[in-house]
Design a protein around this motif. Structure first.
Motif, PDB file in Angstrom:
ATOM      1  N   ILE A  54      41.269  43.938  24.637  1.00 13.85           N
ATOM      2  CA  ILE A  54      40.317  42.897  25.049  1.00 13.85           C
ATOM      3  C   ILE A  54      38.934  43.145  24.451  1.00 13.85           C
ATOM      4  O   ILE A  54      38.205  42.203  24.164  1.00 13.85           O
ATOM      5  N   ASP A  55      38.561  44.408  24.255  1.00 16.43           N
ATOM      6  CA  ASP A  55      37.267  44.707  23.639  1.00 16.43           C
ATOM      7  C   ASP A  55      37.246  44.167  22.210  1.00 16.43           C
ATOM      8  O   ASP A  55      38.253  44.220  21.500  1.00 16.43           O
ATOM      9  N   ARG A  56      36.115  43.652  21.791  1.00 19.03           N
ATOM     10  CA  ARG A  56      35.949  43.042  20.466  1.00 19.03           C
ATOM     11  C   ARG A  56      36.861  41.821  20.299  1.00 19.03           C
ATOM     12  O   ARG A  56      37.280  41.487  19.200  1.00 19.03           O
ATOM     13  N   GLY A  57      37.154  41.165  21.415  1.00 16.85           N
ATOM     14  CA  GLY A  57      38.075  40.042  21.392  1.00 16.85           C
ATOM     15  C   GLY A  57      37.401  38.700  21.154  1.00 16.85           C
ATOM     16  O   GLY A  57      36.240  38.624  20.724  1.00 16.85           O
ATOM     17  N   ALA A  80      23.870  42.152  18.252  1.00 13.88           N
ATOM     18  CA  ALA A  80      24.984  41.212  18.170  1.00 13.88           C
ATOM     19  C   ALA A  80      26.265  41.877  18.672  1.00 13.88           C
ATOM     20  O   ALA A  80      26.425  43.088  18.609  1.00 13.88           O
ATOM     21  N   SER A  81      27.179  41.060  19.153  1.00 14.33           N
ATOM     22  CA  SER A  81      28.418  41.565  19.739  1.00 14.33           C
ATOM     23  C   SER A  81      29.510  41.749  18.689  1.00 14.33           C
ATOM     24  O   SER A  81      29.594  41.009  17.708  1.00 14.33           O
ATOM     25  N   LYS A 127      35.243  32.911  15.464  1.00 15.18           N
ATOM     26  CA  LYS A 127      34.281  33.384  14.462  1.00 15.18           C
ATOM     27  C   LYS A 127      33.536  34.596  14.993  1.00 15.18           C
ATOM     28  O   LYS A 127      32.984  34.575  16.087  1.00 15.18           O
ATOM     29  N   LYS A 128      33.507  35.669  14.188  1.00 15.42           N
ATOM     30  CA  LYS A 128      32.821  36.892  14.594  1.00 15.42           C
ATOM     31  C   LYS A 128      31.334  36.628  14.812  1.00 15.42           C
ATOM     32  O   LYS A 128      30.685  35.934  14.018  1.00 15.42           O
ATOM     33  N   GLU A 155      34.507  44.230  10.511  1.00 20.90           N
ATOM     34  CA  GLU A 155      35.355  43.288  11.238  1.00 20.90           C
ATOM     35  C   GLU A 155      35.125  41.830  10.868  1.00 20.90           C
ATOM     36  O   GLU A 155      35.798  40.942  11.389  1.00 20.90           O
ATOM     37  N   ILE A 156      34.160  41.593   9.968  1.00 25.10           N
ATOM     38  CA  ILE A 156      33.914  40.214   9.537  1.00 25.10           C
ATOM     39  C   ILE A 156      34.997  39.795   8.542  1.00 25.10           C
ATOM     40  O   ILE A 156      35.352  40.554   7.631  1.00 25.10           O
TER      41      ILE A 156
END
Length: 612
Positions: A242-245, A275-276, A283-284, A315-316
């Motif tokens: 769930i993190d970075r979801g 930023a998260s 979209k990241k 992660e982009i």
């Protein structure tokens, strides 16, 4: 004749040189003069900077990712210490010496632009041994006390400043909507109202009442913009659940739930926003121009700078590192936390500007924002550590720990008190057991000394068992044989974790704690259960066996605050900042849901019947 000509030429050269030096000094005095308005100072300094110097300001490297001379050679603007990245000895003095050495190198550059140094001091200056460790944010949320939160942040700022550092990556103003999230304890709770109540107070405590950001105050960071606490289960990246979801709610809901804390942060002139890692509708966030630039900088008028999260460029969605950086800087990221890849970042930025993929105007905007905060924080006037803040001796002091103890008392929530068993009588013989009864590392949780935290005696403080012994000293006693006890206290819960490593789809009690509870049940003794955890755990199958149930969250270094309540020196005032689920199948569950049937509701909390 030749001698006369040569002497004359030398004299003319010296005169012209002196004049040029005088002019340079005059020009430089504009940005170095604290009496001149900040925007004029920024304009002046920016006009003198080369592209290389500008890009250097947009870079943040890890202290372990640089070599001596790199700060000067590459004109670096910022350093950080990631979790567990500490100087040898890990004392306040060691931090000061390290900081001053790095800063001296920055001041040897052509324009003498000071570094800004960041650290995750998210519940006190938690990387440094001997610091005052406060309850994590979920515990502070349970206090519903803005004045207390401001005082906690003031002490955190003072202890950070005592080590020389300028910038705290706190507070987290995420609205945690799913307790399975490994960062749930970094959030004040599940409602936007809690963020409105506490986020501004925390920032005011860190930065000062007038956003001084210097002296005994530091630059604050509201994080992680935006919606990281509301991502959907099963959408996490980097191997997490769930993190970075991905957050998929509509924009109206995004604004209603996840934006109010940032509005308060901006009202308090927060210096930076991080930023998260997460995405919004696929979209990241680090590439989301609408949210970073149009909403945050445009509509909301944020004048500080946006910092990326740790290696977030990875992660982009883009084919090359070059494309990732171009996307991110054009989306609105101003400073890049690229701890070990920063040299490549510099090369990429130069090429992107040369190729016209990143405009000079966008670079100037980013650098302007960074310089503005450096000027506001007084770094140009006071670039080195203030020895007075350290030498006054308040770092980890008894006075600071008393505030932490107060925060523990006000954060505890009483959820069950059958037969008014609490408060306990101090002349009882007490049997204390459980995985978290005597472990300073466990009760401090993740992001303490190390990134993931660690069980054991990792820093100074008082465990819950220590606090119980102190509370009944001279009256009752702690016994090792449960058969001799009047009452049993089981201190159960979680072991330390941080970020995605803590993602958990079960939220169940551990095997050791189940054995503890079974032993006490078989003894027939009355039992008070104290849960030390970063979030609610599923307890529906066990709670009927408990006479009293107290949730202590992650209280930090001052475990005596727990004993203050269970033995009746103070009453419980804490209320649940999150809804407590009956089963894992209910998650996510939050106040105002259509079918809302938790085990304990948001805002629930009992008091004890104390004699006057």
């Amino acid at each position: 004749m030749h001698l006369f000509f040569s002497l004359t030429l030398i004299l003319i050269t010296l005169i012209i040189g002196c004049r040029n030096n005088d002019e340079l000094t005059l020009e430089k005095s504009i940005y170095s003069d604290p009496n001149i308005e900040i925007e004029a100072r920024v304009d002046d300094l920016l006009s003198k900077m080369t592209l290389e110097e500008k890009i250097g300001q947009m870079v943040q490297a890890e202290r372990n990712g640089i070599e001596e001379g790199d700060i000067k050679k590459y004109k670096l603007g910022s350093l950080l210490s990631g979790g567990g990245s500490v100087p040898k000895g890990n004392t306040p003095k060691a931090w000061v010496d390290m900081y001053n050495k790095f800063q001296a190198e920055a001041l040897s550059t052509r324009l003498t632009i000071p570094l800004v140094y960041g650290v995750d001091a998210v519940h006190g200056h938690n990387n440094v041994k001997g610091a005052t460790i406060f309850p994590h944010n979920i515990g502070l949320g349970a206090t519903f006390d803005a004045d207390l939160v401001e005082r906690v942040a003031q002490i955190t700022a003072k202890e950070v400043a005592a080590t020389g550092l300028d910038w705290d990556f706190a507070p987290c103003v995420a609205v945690s909507r799913d307790e399975r999230w490994g960062r749930a304890y970094e959030s004040f709770g599940e409602s936007p109202e809690l963020q409105e109540l506490l986020a501004g107070a925390y920032i005011r405590g860190l930065q000062g009442p007038n956003a001084e950001m210097g002296g005994k105050y530091v630059i604050a960071t509201a994080k992680h913009f935006i919606g990281d606490g509301g991502t959907d289960w099963g959408t996490g990246d980097a191997g997490y659940i769930i993190d970075r979801g991905d957050l998929t709610i509509d924009e109206k809901s995004l604004r209603a739930i996840h934006l109010p804390g940032y509005i308060k942060a901006i009202e308090e002139n927060v210096g930076t926003i991080m930023a998260s890692f997460s995405s919004y509708q696929g979209k990241k966030m680090h590439a989301h121009k609408y949210l970073l630039t149009d909403l945050l900088k445009g509509e909301l008028g944020f004048e500080g700078y946006i910092i990326s999260d740790w290696e977030a460029m990875n992660e982009i969605a883009a084919p090359t590192y070059y494309d990732k950086i171009v996307k991110s800087v054009n989306a609105g990221v101003d400073m890049f936390m690229e701890p070990y890849r920063w040299k490549e970042l510099i090369d990429v930025m130069k090429k992107a500007v040369d190729n016209g993929d990143v405009s000079i105007a966008r670079v100037d905007d980013a650098v302007r924002r960074i310089l503005r905060i450096k000027f506001k924080a007084g770094l140009f006037e006071n670039p080195l550590a203030d020895s007075e803040v350290l030498n006054e001796g308040s770092f980890g002091s008894k006075e600071h720990r008393e505030i932490a103890r107060e925060a523990v008392r006000k954060s505890l929530v009483l959820l069950k008190n059958k037969g008014n068993i609490l408060p306990l009588t101090k002349d009882y013989k007490v049997y204390v057991s459980g995985s978290n009864a005597d472990d300073i590392g466990n009760q401090s949780g993740g992001l303490t000394i190390e990134w993931q935290g660690r069980s054991g005696n990792i820093t100074s403080g008082t465990t819950i068992l220590d606090g119980i012994k102190e509370a009944i000293k001279g009256h009752g006693e702690v016994v090792d044989d449960i058969s001799k006890a009047d009452v049993a206290i089981a201190v159960i819960g979680e072991r330390p974790y941080a970020e995605g490593k803590g993602d958990d789809g079960e939220l169940s009690l551990g095997y050791q704690d189940l054995l503890t509870l079974q032993e006490i049940k078989e003894s027939g003794k009355p039992v008070v259960v104290i849960m030390v955890s970063g979030r609610p755990l599923i307890i529906s199958d066990y709670i009927d066996d408990w006479d009293a149930f107290v949730v202590a969250w992650l209280p930090g270094s001052e475990g005596q605050g727990v004993a203050d309540l269970i033995f009746g020196d103070y009453n419980f005032t804490g209320k649940l900042p999150v809804s407590w689920p009956r089963s894992i199948d209910q998650l996510p569950i939050n106040i105002n849901d259509k079918d809302y049937n938790p085990l304990f509701e948001y805002g629930y909390g009992l008091e004890m019947d104390l004699e006057d």
